[in-house]
Scaffold this active site. Structure first.
Site, PDB file in Angstrom:
ATOM      1  N   CYS A 105      42.243  41.218  27.423  1.00  0.00           N
ATOM      2  CA  CYS A 105      42.443  42.662  27.500  1.00  0.00           C
ATOM      3  C   CYS A 105      43.730  42.984  28.262  1.00  0.00           C
ATOM      4  O   CYS A 105      44.409  42.097  28.757  1.00  0.00           O
ATOM      5  CB  CYS A 105      41.258  43.311  28.216  1.00  0.00           C
ATOM      6  SG  CYS A 105      39.698  43.119  27.318  1.00  0.00           S
ATOM      7  N   HIS A 153      41.291  48.272  30.680  1.00  0.00           N
ATOM      8  CA  HIS A 153      40.332  48.458  31.763  1.00  0.00           C
ATOM      9  C   HIS A 153      41.002  48.218  33.106  1.00  0.00           C
ATOM     10  O   HIS A 153      42.195  47.910  33.177  1.00  0.00           O
ATOM     11  CB  HIS A 153      39.093  47.567  31.566  1.00  0.00           C
ATOM     12  CG  HIS A 153      39.350  46.098  31.621  1.00  0.00           C
ATOM     13  ND1 HIS A 153      39.580  45.404  32.793  1.00  0.00           N
ATOM     14  CD2 HIS A 153      39.405  45.166  30.621  1.00  0.00           C
ATOM     15  CE1 HIS A 153      39.755  44.122  32.520  1.00  0.00           C
ATOM     16  NE2 HIS A 153      39.654  43.953  31.204  1.00  0.00           N
TER      17      HIS A 153
END
Length: 166
Positions: free
Chosen positions: A140, A128
């Site tokens: 992430c 992301h």
């Protein structure tokens, strides 16, 4: 022809002969991922989906799925739908996919602990947008917006995210 792999290196993510600056989890890399540890799991992870905000960007690929206001991601180990996309209202702990900030305007999903999640092994590992260079994620892998868009347009379902123990 099989798509190129995304490979994390000490100097960024390598993909299609390019190197993209990125950030990983505040807990660094781990071989033993646990829910809430903030670490990015070492291993080979398949790309399994893509989500985007249609009110903020055009569809990046034909297989990207729009994120709506009720879309959530379950991160509650007690939830039967742990580590799956769910919809509001949702009685268990979750993360909103449609955020006020731009972090999840585009989300590339990996198969980390999915689709048959082991409770406590950690919920989704997404690719992301970052907050800024040097600001870690919760586990992430995050990128500058224009780099993430470029990556999204060049991946396929056979693309893998390879995170070696650096």
């Amino acid at each position: 022809m099989k798509p190129a792999d995304l490979v994390l290196t000490p100097t960024g993510l390598r993909f299609h002969g390019r190197r993209f600056p990125c950030v990983i989890g505040r807990g660094g890399l781990t071989k033993r991922k646990r829910e809430g540890d903030g670490a990015t799991p070492v291993g080979t992870h398949r790309i399994v989906g893509m989500l985007y905000r249609p009110d903020r960007m055009a569809r990046p690929t034909e297989w990207a799925v729009p994120i709506g206001p009720p879309d959530l991601w379950s991160d509650d180990v007690k939830d039967p739908d742990y580590n799956l996309m769910v919809r509001a209202p949702h009685a268990y702990g979750h993360e909103r996919l449609r955020r006020a900030d731009p972090l999840y305007d585009l989300v590339i999903l990996t198969d980390w602990n999915w689709p048959y999640a082991v409770p406590g092994r950690g919920s989704a590992i997404f690719l992301h947008q970052w907050r800024r260079l040097g600001y870690p994620t919760e586990g992430c892998v995050a990128f500058r917006r224009d780099h993430l868009l470029w990556i999204a347009r060049h991946i396929g379902y056979q693309t893998r995210l390879i995170i070696p123990p650096l």
